[in-house]
Design an enzyme around this catalytic site. Structure first.
Site, PDB file in Angstrom:
ATOM      1  N   LYS A 117     -28.328  54.928 -65.246  1.00  0.00           N
ATOM      2  CA  LYS A 117     -27.870  53.675 -65.861  1.00  0.00           C
ATOM      3  C   LYS A 117     -26.348  53.659 -65.946  1.00  0.00           C
ATOM      4  CE  LYS A 117     -31.866  53.151 -68.931  1.00  0.00           C
ATOM      5  NZ  LYS A 117     -32.765  52.054 -68.810  1.00  0.00           N
ATOM      6  N   GLU A 201     -24.058  51.542 -75.969  1.00  0.00           N
ATOM      7  CA  GLU A 201     -23.775  50.114 -75.780  1.00  0.00           C
ATOM      8  C   GLU A 201     -23.735  49.421 -77.114  1.00  0.00           C
ATOM      9  OE1 GLU A 201     -26.990  48.450 -73.519  1.00  0.00           O
ATOM     10  OE2 GLU A 201     -26.165  49.141 -71.614  1.00  0.00           O
ATOM     11  N   HIS A 236     -38.655  48.435 -77.888  1.00  0.00           N
ATOM     12  CA  HIS A 236     -38.000  48.285 -76.584  1.00  0.00           C
ATOM     13  C   HIS A 236     -38.952  48.414 -75.403  1.00  0.00           C
ATOM     14  CE1 HIS A 236     -34.528  48.404 -79.050  1.00  0.00           C
ATOM     15  NE2 HIS A 236     -34.670  49.685 -79.341  1.00  0.00           N
ATOM     16  N   ARG A 293     -38.187  48.920 -57.860  1.00  0.00           N
ATOM     17  CA  ARG A 293     -39.614  49.048 -57.539  1.00  0.00           C
ATOM     18  C   ARG A 293     -40.301  47.738 -57.912  1.00  0.00           C
ATOM     19  NH1 ARG A 293     -40.901  48.992 -62.927  1.00  0.00           N
ATOM     20  NH2 ARG A 293     -39.583  50.308 -64.227  1.00  0.00           N
TER      21      ARG A 293
END
Ligand code: ADP
Length: 661
Positions: A117, A201, A236, A293
């Protein structure tokens, strides 16, 4: 390049779904399976099957070497990885190519580019794709994170660079929590991905999760196939997915679509991919990550576009060009998907395992699709993800799709293993969801307080029927065992049946008016009397007249545990009539048991220590997630029966706390 036979390196619903498209294109299928999946549905549906051995993913579905050998031995030309397992493993993609097999996914380099990420964010920054403010650098020490989090401003979100499935992700509200959250997230990331690297973040408070399906061919064309809204999440993790996103205008769709195509082209993408964004209240969107994917939720895109994405993956792998231009991509109607899980919403959503004693899916039909990976009688094993099936409804409008999906859920019978249908149906029926206003904060903020999302109380009729079924089971058992003669069978005798539901104790008085194969009973509940005539009960379905109204229920009796299928979900009732005082109903217990199989990763108390109710005692790692285990009572720790690093079994006693008098 031509494909006559396709190996699917996966299990469950996605393996079945991929083979379905292969069949439609005249392509044969090869299933691989672990030892314990020998009788699984995906194996039964394949033309050829290969046993990989093992049970754990690491010994079976993650064994790339064995999977490639299986493909070569079975004459397959291509491998579809599904999602999860090896689907985003660049080394596996490379190994396929080296073995002369087509990998039905993007080039290995594209997987690598998005694999971290952190690295992906750096790349996207260069490509001009907007990012959530944050830090994704190399330095990984606490001081750097403290400084960067301070700069970004709390709350912040720690994420595993190698992350996925919400693992290794922690919200940090205040600086004081940062150190502990960072070490816990690093531990989780290390255990799940073998890589502890983190990024941090800004934690957006009420964003929506809107993702763009992209598709690229090997001739340089890349399209976006509209968006999906996956804002309904629990911790999440996606729970409900829909397309299109409620209220998203054409302009924003185009802006997000074009940003997603830019992201894909920046890494030389080929095949199906998803670019995930967070969308804030002001209509600003930020790149989160790209999944290289096919996604779990691809069916909603298929529903509104009329396309078969797996067929497109196969065509693109064969070297064909995309058959549409961007302007020709359809967007008709609205589709919603929910994920049917073997899990216990009333017990903290812990994954459930066991045998699907009774399992019926709603029949597919116009606007209804069920992508399933299981059949009645299957064992749901603790080794794999507990998703059983995906239920999808499609309609001209969002509300039509929503109402249809509630019906689909209500018609899906699942007994023997805990399931989340009622939870899902309650979500879909909630006014905020119906209004299309829910954000990613919805479940977390509303689930605890909103009575409409709480476990439903058993209705009077259901309790009366449950008591009658238990009476009849006892009567039949005593007929076969002379020693038990008379037990709950004599006509006229009043019986008392005590049931436990959730933490509640429920008493039902039962008067036997007529015994025999079709007994007549009078059930006395707290405020009502109900006349019950059992017409038929064969161990799976019960027909009964309750106050003259005939009902048919699926049920499953396992020892003293009765599963009764009511409207839209399971009721699980425990017969505690003869348990006496040994079963403490309603009172919290000082005995802490493992809620599932797993490993103890932290022990935070010692014997003799005083603890308060709700205090964290142990941390259990299971299914690659950390689960906090807390004290049920105020008291003193008498015994700690496990140590750090120890494997424990479901229901094993871990800690005994002697409750204060
Ligand atoms: P994973 O790959 O583990 O699934 P993602 O990065 O895709 O993790 O994030 C999963 C979910 O977490 C998102 O859909 C969103 O709801 C939430 N999330 C991620 N980043 C943020 C953020 N910066 N602010 C608020 N929520 C976030």
């Amino acid at each position: 390049r031509s494909i006559q036979r396709l190996l699917v390196a996966n299990r469950g619903e996605i393996a079945c779904r991929v083979m379905r498209s292969a069949r439609a294109l005249g392509i044969g299928s090869v299933a691989v399976h672990s030892d314990i999946d020998r009788h699984a549905r995906h194996v039964a549906e394949a033309d050829i099957t290969v046993d990989l051995g093992g049970a754990k993913p690491a010994d079976s579905y993650l064994r790339g070497d064995r999977i490639i050998a299986a493909a070569l031995a079975s004459g397959a030309q291509a491998i579809h990885p599904g999602y999860g397992f090896l689907s985003e493993n660049a080394d596996f993609a490379r190994a396929c190519e080296e073995a002369g097999l087509l990998f039905l996914g993007p080039p290995a380099a594209a997987i690598d580019a998005m694999g971290s990420k952190s690295a992906a964010k750096a790349l996207m920054e260069e490509a001009g794709v907007p990012l959530v403010p944050g830090y994704h650098g190399e330095a990984q020490d606490l001081e750097t994170f403290r400084r960067e989090a301070g700069r970004i401003g709390y709350p912040v979100l720690l994420k595993a660079a190698a992350g996925g499935g919400g693992k290794g992700m922690k919200v940090v509200e205040h600086e004081a929590e940062l150190a502990e959250a960072l070490s816990s997230a690093q531990r989780e990331a290390k255990a799940a991905f073998g890589d502890a690297r983190m990024l941090v973040e800004k934690y957006l408070l009420k964003p929506r999760h809107v993702e763009i399906q992209v598709f690229a061919d090997s001739h340089g064309h890349c399209l976006y196939l509209n968006e999906r809204d996956c804002s309904i999440q629990r911790r999440h993790q996606k729970v409900v997915e829909e397309a299109p996103a409620p209220g998203l205008g054409a302009e924003l769709r185009r802006a997000m679509g074009e940003a997603a195509v830019r992201a894909a082209q920046a890494i030389g993408y080929v095949g199906a991919g998803t670019v995930e964004f967070l969308l804030d209240e002001r209509g600003q969107f930020f790149f989160m990550e790209m999944n290289t994917r096919l996604q779990v939720e691809h069916p909603v895109t298929e529903a509104i576009t009329g396309l078969d994405l797996v067929a497109w993956q196969i065509r693109v792998a064969r070297g064909e060009a995309l058959p549409l231009t961007q302007e020709q991509v359809p967007l008709n109607g609205h589709a919603i998907e929910v994920r049917l899980y073997a899990e216990d919403p009333e017990g903290g959503f812990l994954p459930a395992s066991g045998r699907l004693a009774l399992y019926r899916e709603a029949p597919a039909g116009p606007g209804r699709r069920v992508d399933s990976g299981v059949r009645e009688g299957d064992e749901v094993s603790p080794f794999y993800d507990p998703m059983l099936a995906k239920l999808i409804a499609y309609g001209a409008t969002r509300d039509e799709a929503r109402r249809k999906l509630i019906r689909v859920l209500e018609r899906c019978v699942l007994l023997g293993v805990d399931g989340n249908q009622r939870f899902l149906a309650n979500l879909l029926a909630h006014p905020d969801f119906a209004a299309g206003e829910a954000t990613t904060a919805f479940i977390g903020e509303r689930f605890a307080e909103d009575p409409s999302l709480q476990p439903r109380q058993p209705g009077a009729e259901e309790l009366a029927l449950a008591a009658a079924l238990l009476y009849q089971a006892g009567a039949e058992a005593s007929a076969h065992q002379p020693g038990l003669a008379g037990w709950r069978s004599a006509a006229g005798a009043p019986w008392k049946i005590v049931l436990k539901h959730a933490e509640q104790r429920l008493e039902i008085g039962l008067e036997v008016l007529e015994s025999g194969r079709r007994p007549r009973l009078l059930a006395r509940l707290e405020r009502r009397e109900i006349a019950v005539r059992l017409l038929d009960c064969d161990g799976r379905w019960a027909s009964a007249e309750l106050d003259g109204i005939r009902r048919r229920h699926a049920y499953h009796l396992d020892g003293g545990r009765l599963w009764l299928y009511g409207h839209g979900g399971n009721l699980e009732l425990l017969d505690v009539t003869h348990a006496g005082a040994s079963v403490q109903v309603g009172a919290s217990s000082g005995t802490l048991k493992a809620p599932m199989d797993g490993a103890i990763v932290e022990v935070l108390v010692g014997e003799g220590e005083r603890v308060g109710k709700g205090q964290l005692l142990l941390v259990l790692e299971a299914m690659k997630m950390e689960h906090p285990l807390k004290a049920g009572v105020d008291g003193v720790v008498r015994r700690v029966q496990v140590g750090r690093g120890e494997q424990v079994r479901n229901r094993q006693v871990l800690v005994e706390v002697e409750a204060d008098a």
